[in-house]
Design an enzyme around this catalytic site. Structure first.
Site, PDB file in Angstrom:
ATOM      1  N   ARG A 109     -54.505 -59.195  49.682  1.00 38.44           N
ATOM      2  CA  ARG A 109     -54.066 -57.913  49.749  1.00 38.44           C
ATOM      3  C   ARG A 109     -52.894 -57.884  50.449  1.00 38.44           C
ATOM      4  O   ARG A 109     -52.411 -58.481  51.414  1.00 38.44           O
ATOM      5  CB  ARG A 109     -55.185 -57.205  50.473  1.00 38.44           C
ATOM      6  N   GLU A 163     -49.924 -50.941  45.732  1.00 36.62           N
ATOM      7  CA  GLU A 163     -50.055 -51.224  44.433  1.00 36.62           C
ATOM      8  C   GLU A 163     -51.293 -50.037  43.925  1.00 36.62           C
ATOM      9  O   GLU A 163     -52.165 -49.629  44.557  1.00 36.62           O
ATOM     10  CB  GLU A 163     -50.399 -52.467  43.927  1.00 36.62           C
ATOM     11  N   HIS A 202     -51.406 -58.421  40.302  1.00 35.38           N
ATOM     12  CA  HIS A 202     -52.826 -58.515  40.797  1.00 35.38           C
ATOM     13  C   HIS A 202     -53.831 -58.953  39.746  1.00 35.38           C
ATOM     14  O   HIS A 202     -54.908 -58.229  39.510  1.00 35.38           O
ATOM     15  CB  HIS A 202     -53.344 -57.197  41.381  1.00 35.38           C
TER      16      HIS A 202
END
Length: 319
Positions: free
Chosen positions: A238, A267, A290
């Protein structure tokens, strides 16, 4: 079972919806709204459950308040920090995640594979070298590569993904050290050290921890100042686990030779993110969207398990 069935809102890739429909019995309907706040909020109004394999849409308290039938959220991910908890807790609505499914996850490797791919790409400056050839250049001296054999990998978070990273690194002849105060028995490939020693002595540092109050900002500005000169930094967990301002400064100053990221704080709204803007004009920062855990094979497996939890909960079966 009002209306003779259950409605499940699914967020994620189409393969996951197919896997969920295959495991759910008659009477369960899976809807797949557009991945944006308004369509998701509208779909949730009549939903009995949410199966989230995306994490792209924040699930806020307003959405939950306007979803009177909602009884369970099952995430086909290990993280769930995009989901507000106040209204869920008030109503006793469960949030289930793959963190419960250690045995299933043990051999789900896409996130670790992408992380090691980022390490290799940073070490060999692969995107820049490919781009140079596409532009007609053929000068190998412009792209000196870092030999991983004999170098040290520092693993922050030595659970499932960190363990795979250690195995990959050892196969490449790397020494591996790790930091994880929550792991009682380190993988055999990892020698435990304190976090400060890890960043000061590792040629590459890779982060694999869940985001929590304890891990937010774990890789601090002080640690970036102490990181081994010329090191590579990898984060596929993260964005908020690292001090991103300090990360950018370490890249700009040359303290870090390169970084590979699959995550950014805030994000998916990254258009104006300082790191994304830096990456537009600098080839020592590689950012992917991601996508580490995204592989159709893996998506089918984890969505099937997430759907099983919904099925059992709505049917009153312990799971």
């Amino acid at each position: 079972m009002p209306g003779g069935g259950f409605t499940i809102v699914y967020l994620g890739a189409p393969e996951g919806a197919e896997a969920a429909r295959a495991i759910l019995p008659a009477g369960f309907t899976v809807t797949h709204p557009e991945h944006a706040p308004e369509p998701v909020a509208l779909a949730l109004r009549d939903a009995d459950a949410l199966l989230d394999a995306s994490m792209k849409v924040p699930i806020d308290d307003g959405m939950i308040a306007n979803a009177p039938k909602l009884r369970i959220i099952s995430c086909a991910t290990t993280g769930s920090d995009h989901i507000a908890r106040t209204k869920l807790n008030e109503r006793g609505i469960q949030v289930r995640t793959l963190r419960e499914d250690g045995e299933l996850l043990r051999n789900i490797t896409p996130a670790a594979e992408l992380t090691f791919a980022l390490l290799l790409a940073c070490a060999r400056r692969l995107p820049a070298a490919v781009k140079a050839v596409q532009q007609g250049s053929w000068i190998r001296e412009d792209f000196p590569g870092l030999m991983l054999n004999g170098r040290r990998l520092g693993v922050v978070g030595c659970g499932r993904i960190g363990g795979w990273m250690a195995r990959y690194a050892r196969a490449f002849g790397m020494d591996v050290v790790g930091y994880d105060p929550f792991v009682s028995a380190m993988p055999a490939e990892i020698r435990p050290v304190m976090l400060e020693e890890l960043v000061e002595t590792s040629d590459a540092v890779t982060v694999h921890v869940h985001l929590s109050d304890q891990t937010r900002g774990l890789i601090s500005a002080d640690l970036f100042r102490r990181i081994k000169p010329g090191a590579i930094f990898l984060n596929t967990s993260r964005g908020a686990i690292a001090d991103e301002k300090a990360l950018l400064e370490a890249l700009q100053s040359g303290r870090l030779s390169a970084a590979g990221l699959d995550v950014l704080d805030g994000e998916p709204d990254v258009q104006d993110h300082p790191l994304r803007r830096y990456a537009e004009t600098h080839d020592n920062l590689l950012i992917t969207p991601h996508c580490g855990g995204f592989s159709p094979d893996a998506v089918r497996v984890v969505c099937r398990r997430a759907a099983e939890k919904i099925r059992d909960h709505l049917q009153g079966v312990a799971s």
